[in-house]
Every structure is written in structure tokens, then in C-alpha cells.
Design an enzyme around this catalytic site. Structure first.
Site, PDB file in Angstrom:
ATOM      1  N   GLY A  95       0.819  -1.209   0.000  1.00 56.53           N
ATOM      2  CA  GLY A  95       0.000   0.000   0.000  1.00 56.53           C
ATOM      3  C   GLY A  95       0.849   1.255   0.000  1.00 56.53           C
ATOM      4  O   GLY A  95       2.056   1.233   0.264  1.00 56.53           O
ATOM      5  N   THR A  96       0.214   2.375  -0.293  1.00 60.52           N
ATOM      6  CA  THR A  96       0.922   3.662  -0.309  1.00 60.52           C
ATOM      7  C   THR A  96       1.373   4.031   1.099  1.00 60.52           C
ATOM      8  O   THR A  96       0.744   3.674   2.092  1.00 60.52           O
ATOM      9  CB  THR A  96       0.015   4.763  -0.866  1.00 60.52           C
ATOM     10  OG1 THR A  96      -1.220   4.777  -0.144  1.00 60.52           O
ATOM     11  CG2 THR A  96      -0.266   4.519  -2.348  1.00 60.52           C
TER      12      THR A  96
END
Length: 303
Positions: A95-96
Site C-alpha cells: 500500500g501507499t
């Protein structure tokens, strides 16, 4: 009719204790001669004496078919390795990046923005959400999972306020979110939430900012500064070397410097929010660009 013995064997770990395994064929043929209605009656309600091995129980008792099915599922879940939590943690790692920094009078949350399509409205994709007047949350991982968990946290905040006539504490809502995440690691038919959260806020009767992190396994802990998501290790190492308890704009700059270690500069790639005693404020793109320009100028001057 109801006294007819039926032995039902669909799991290798469930076996008849009174008769050998090869003795079941005649009994099955006997059941097969019954009318369909009576066959269904026996299939659903006839007790079967069985022993389940390998599930921590050696006692014998009469079990119905439904109980045997549940025992088989329990045995399968406890005897095989469970990798769902590892898969959820892998979703977080992909994920970011999200970073949180606790200052003297505020908490700064910075997240990496995903690139949006040309015709997509970027305002509909947020990684920082407010769950109460004094608490906000950011996350790394699956966006859909985060939406469900955030909505449940908002309902809990309002329910607590309605019941206790007081605002919920940051630690209490953190325990609630972590409890939901943990319960989804041990229930059948569900999977763990593929997100890790950073929860920031102030308690109603305290001026001390608080920052917590939860993970898909359901554990939580308090932090001065932390990062989660892709390349979080590099961001955390930077924070460990440079963290100081700062105020206002300096705390924002520290969070931006840590985020710029792994993210391209510019407001198109970074979203920053400041949680203070007065509430949550999400910085405008122009403000972020100005601070990024100042940080880059300072780097060039030091070089």
C-alpha cells in the site's frame, strides 16, 4: 425407524467408535431403501456416536450431523497453517506510504497519493479521514477494507457519545478498531482486514496529542512517530535519526522530509493533514508545494 443407526463419514478424522469402517455399507444400503422424506429426516436429526481425533477432545458423546460438520471445520482450521494474516500484512506492505509525527501541540499525518486518471475527481480518493471531532485516521492497504472499518469506527464514536454523554478517548477507539481487526483473524467465512492504521487525536480533558498504530493482526501501540505501507522501513529509520518534539510548521516539515525520502515531491503525490486541539485541517495543495520548495531549498543550501 428413528433408532436405525446411521454412520456418516465425510472427514478422515471422524470415525465410528462402535463398528469397524467396512460395516457401514450395509447400513447405508438400509438407509437408502427408505423413502426420501424419511431419509431427509434421518440425515438431519439422527444422532451419530463418533469420536473426533486431533481436535483436543478425546471424550465420546452423541453428535448430530450438524455438530460433526462443525467439528470437521474446526479440525481443519486448527490443524492447517493459517496464512491469512500474512496475506493481509503483504497487502499493507504494497500500500501507499503513510507517516504520522506527534508534536508538542499537534499531530501531523502525511500520506502518499495514488496517481489518478485524467478524468477522475481526486477529491473522492482520500487516505486521511475524520472519525470524530477530535480524532482522525490514515491508513495503508486496501481502500475498500478501510472504508468499512472507518464507518464502523464512526458509529462507535457516536454510540459512545450517546451512551456516556462524553467524547470517546483516542485509546478507546484504538482498542475498538484493533478488536475488530483481531476478531476477523479467528472467525470462519471472513478474512482479516488488509490495512494498517495510524490514529491521531486529543482526549477531551487533555491537551497532550496521541498517536497510535494498529495492524491486521489486531495489535496496537502508541508512538511518537511512525510510518506504515510501502518503504515504511526507510521512513522509520529517518524518523529515528531526526525526530524531535516540534511545534506547528516545524512538525509538518519533519513529516514531509520523512515522506520525501520515498515519495516524489509535489502536492500531486502528497497529502498532509494537521490534527490540533481545535480539530482537523487538511492542507491545501499550494501550502504543501510551498513547504516542499522550502525543504528542497534547505537541502541545496546544506549541500
Amino acid at each position: 425407524l428413528l433408532s436405525t443407526k446411521v454412520v456418516w463419514k465425510r472427514c478422515d478424522r471422524i470415525r465410528d467408535t462402535d463398528e469397524p469402517r467396512h460395516a457401514c455399507a450395509s447400513e447405508r444400503r438400509h438407509v437408502g431403501t427408505l423413502r426420501p422424506r424419511h431419509h431427509r429426516l434421518l440425515a438431519g436429526r439422527t444422532p451419530v456416536r463418533a469420536r473426533v481425533e486431533g481436535c483436543g477432545s478425546t471424550s465420546e458423546r452423541v453428535r448430530t450431523r450438524k455438530e460433526l460438520t462443525q467439528a470437521r471445520r474446526t479440525c481443519a482450521s486448527t490443524c492447517k497453517p493459517r496464512f491469512q494474516v500474512e496475506y493481509a500484512l503483504e497487502a499493507v506492505r504494497k500500500g501507499t506510504t503513510a507517516v504520522g509525527v506527534r508534536g508538542k501541540d499537534c499531530i501531523v499525518l502525511g500520506v502518499e497519493k495514488k496517481s489518478t486518471a485524467k478524468l477522475q475527481d481526486a477529491r473522492t480518493i482520500r487516505k486521511i479521514h475524520q472519525i470524530d471531532d477530535h480524532i482522525c485516521i490514515s491508513f495503508a492497504g486496501l481502500q475498500a477494507d478501510a472504508r468499512v472499518l472507518i464507518n464502523r469506527a464512526r458509529v462507535e464514536c457516536q454510540s459512545y457519545k450517546l451512551t456516556m454523554e462524553d467524547k470517546i478517548s483516542v485509546e478507546h477507539i484504538t482498542r475498538y478498531i484493533a478488536g475488530i481487526q483481531q476478531s476477523y483473524t479467528q472467525s470462519g467465512g471472513v478474512r482479516p482486514f488488509g490495512i494498517s492504521t495510524l490514529i491521531a487525536g486529543f482526549d477531551e480533558h487533555s491537551s497532550a496529542p496521541q498517536l497510535y498504530q494498529t495492524d491486521p493482526a489486531g495489535t496496537f501501540s502508541a508512538w511518537k512517530a511512525n510510518a506504515t505501507g510501502r518503504n515504511s522501513k526507510a521512513v522509520r529509520e529517518y524518523l529515528e535519526k531526526n525526530y524531535e518534539e516540534l511545534e506547528g510548521e516545524e512538525a509538518v516539515k519533519l513529516a514531509l522530509r520523512a515522506l520525501l525520502e520515498v515519495v516524489e515531491s509535489g502536492s500531486k503525490n502528497i497529502e498532509v493533514a494537521i490534527m490540533s486541539k481545535g480539530g482537523l485541517r487538511i492542507m491545501e495543495d499550494e501550502e504543501v508545494d510551498n513547504l516542499v520548495s522550502q525543504i528542497e531549498a534547505e537541502k541545496e543550501g546544506n549541500a
